[in-house]
Write a protein that holds these residues in place. Structure first.
Motif, short mmCIF file in Angstrom:
data_model
loop_
_atom_site.label_atom_id
_atom_site.label_comp_id
_atom_site.label_asym_id
_atom_site.label_seq_id
_atom_site.Cartn_x
_atom_site.Cartn_y
_atom_site.Cartn_z
N GLU A 133 45.05 -2.37 40.68
CA GLU A 133 44.71 -2.06 39.29
C GLU A 133 43.25 -2.41 39.00
O GLU A 133 42.52 -1.62 38.40
CB GLU A 133 45.63 -2.81 38.32
CG GLU A 133 47.08 -2.42 38.39
CD GLU A 133 47.85 -3.12 39.50
OE1 GLU A 133 49.02 -2.77 39.73
OE2 GLU A 133 47.26 -4.02 40.14
N VAL A 134 42.84 -3.58 39.46
CA VAL A 134 41.46 -4.01 39.22
C VAL A 134 40.48 -3.18 40.04
O VAL A 134 39.43 -2.75 39.54
CB VAL A 134 41.31 -5.51 39.52
CG1 VAL A 134 39.84 -5.93 39.47
CG2 VAL A 134 42.12 -6.34 38.54
N VAL A 135 40.82 -2.93 41.30
CA VAL A 135 39.93 -2.15 42.17
C VAL A 135 39.71 -0.75 41.60
O VAL A 135 38.57 -0.27 41.50
CB VAL A 135 40.50 -2.07 43.60
CG1 VAL A 135 39.67 -1.11 44.46
CG2 VAL A 135 40.54 -3.45 44.24
N ALA A 148 46.72 2.97 56.50
CA ALA A 148 46.18 1.61 56.61
C ALA A 148 45.30 1.26 55.41
O ALA A 148 45.40 0.15 54.86
CB ALA A 148 45.38 1.46 57.90
N ALA A 149 44.47 2.20 55.00
CA ALA A 149 43.59 1.96 53.84
C ALA A 149 44.41 1.84 52.56
O ALA A 149 44.10 1.02 51.69
CB ALA A 149 42.57 3.09 53.72
N ARG A 150 45.47 2.65 52.45
CA ARG A 150 46.31 2.58 51.26
C ARG A 150 47.02 1.23 51.17
O ARG A 150 47.09 0.61 50.11
CB ARG A 150 47.33 3.71 51.27
CG ARG A 150 48.13 3.81 49.96
CD ARG A 150 49.23 4.86 50.03
NE ARG A 150 48.72 6.13 50.52
CZ ARG A 150 49.12 6.73 51.64
NH1 ARG A 150 50.06 6.14 52.40
NH2 ARG A 150 48.61 7.88 52.01
N GLU A 151 47.52 0.76 52.29
CA GLU A 151 48.19 -0.55 52.31
C GLU A 151 47.21 -1.67 51.97
O GLU A 151 47.56 -2.62 51.27
CB GLU A 151 48.82 -0.79 53.67
CG GLU A 151 50.00 0.13 53.97
CD GLU A 151 50.54 -0.05 55.38
OE1 GLU A 151 50.03 -0.95 56.10
OE2 GLU A 151 51.46 0.69 55.77
N LEU A 152 45.98 -1.54 52.46
CA LEU A 152 44.95 -2.54 52.15
C LEU A 152 44.65 -2.55 50.66
O LEU A 152 44.51 -3.63 50.04
CB LEU A 152 43.69 -2.26 52.95
CG LEU A 152 42.51 -3.22 52.73
CD1 LEU A 152 42.89 -4.63 53.20
CD2 LEU A 152 41.28 -2.73 53.48
N TYR A 205 46.68 -1.57 48.17
CA TYR A 205 47.82 -2.08 47.43
C TYR A 205 48.00 -3.59 47.61
O TYR A 205 48.62 -4.25 46.77
CB TYR A 205 49.09 -1.36 47.87
CG TYR A 205 49.19 0.06 47.36
CD1 TYR A 205 48.59 0.43 46.16
CD2 TYR A 205 49.87 1.03 48.07
CE1 TYR A 205 48.67 1.72 45.68
CE2 TYR A 205 49.96 2.34 47.60
CZ TYR A 205 49.36 2.68 46.41
OH TYR A 205 49.44 3.96 45.93
N ALA A 206 47.43 -4.14 48.66
CA ALA A 206 47.54 -5.58 48.90
C ALA A 206 46.45 -6.37 48.19
O ALA A 206 46.47 -7.61 48.22
CB ALA A 206 47.48 -5.86 50.40
#
Length: 231
Positions: free
Chosen positions: A99-101, A88-92, A94-95
């Motif tokens: 790159e900026v994060v 869930a955290a990975r999908e968040l 990637y959404a």
């Protein structure tokens, strides 16, 4: 073909790309600085603490971050870190512009540990009698550090902190390796699309130079207006 065509820098799609990259580079600098400064202050306090475990933890953190190249930090946070997250955290991530994060995380940590060393020098420049006087007035150690020690240390650290800000501004260019659409990324994009490398990289060079000089001038003016008083 014209040797140097400034028209592509004044208007049009290529101009828009370069301006977008410049804006993102400035945003990366500002956001990373906002997070790096309190991180640096926290680590500096840990490194000057009377607690041996805190000093050891602060020293370990600084050495672990600053002895690894920024490029390796960026690649780790962008490629390896997401794999450690729950789905869930990975999908968040990637959404929401990963790159900026990831660039902000890497730049914050890298700048934060260097700022910590500058702030630690500022803390050591504050006479110990200041902290003792604060404690004698009834302040607890945390309150004395927060209200008496850190304000004086930060003021003494402003010139080197502004120098670190120049480094942070220039370090944003490395974020191009993970696809963050900052200034160098957009300059390379313009060069690829138009084969006008001279114009694209001249714009990028002048932008980096201009902002760096502005920050350096601010540091010089601050130092003249608020010189550090020795005890």
């Amino acid at each position: 073909m014209q040797f140097f065509d400034p028209a592509i820098l004044h208007a049009g799609q290529y101009h828009d790309w370069l301006v977008q990259g410049l804006v993102l580079s400035i945003q990366l600098t500002v956001i990373s600085f906002v997070f790096a400064l309190p991180l640096g202050a926290l680590v500096a306090v840990m490194r000057t603490s009377t607690s041996t475990p805190l000093r050891a933890a602060g020293a370990a953190f600084v050495e672990a971050i600053r002895n690894v190249p920024l490029l390796a930090h960026l690649l780790f946070w962008y490629f390896a870190f997401p794999e450690l997250l729950p789905d869930a955290a990975r999908e968040l991530l990637y959404a929401n512009n990963p790159e900026v994060v990831c660039a902000v995380i890497a730049l914050t940590l890298y700048a934060g540990v260097h700022m910590a060393e500058d702030i630690r020098s500022g803390i050591r420049a504050v006479p110990r009698t200041q902290l003792e006087a604060a404690r004698s007035l009834g302040l607890g150690r945390i309150a004395a550090v927060r209200l008496v020690l850190l304000p004086q240390a930060l003021r003494a650290s402003v010139p080197p902190l502004l120098s670190q800000t120049v480094n942070l501004w220039k370090d944003t260019s490395v974020a191009t390796v993970i696809g963050a659409a900052e200034l160098m990324y957009q300059a390379a994009r313009v060069e690829t699309a138009s084969f006008r490398s001279l114009e694209a990289f001249t714009f990028a060079t002048l932008a980096y130079l201009t902002v760096s000089l502005m920050i350096s001038a601010a540091a010089h003016l601050y130092q003249r207006r608020y010189p550090v008083r020795t005890a």
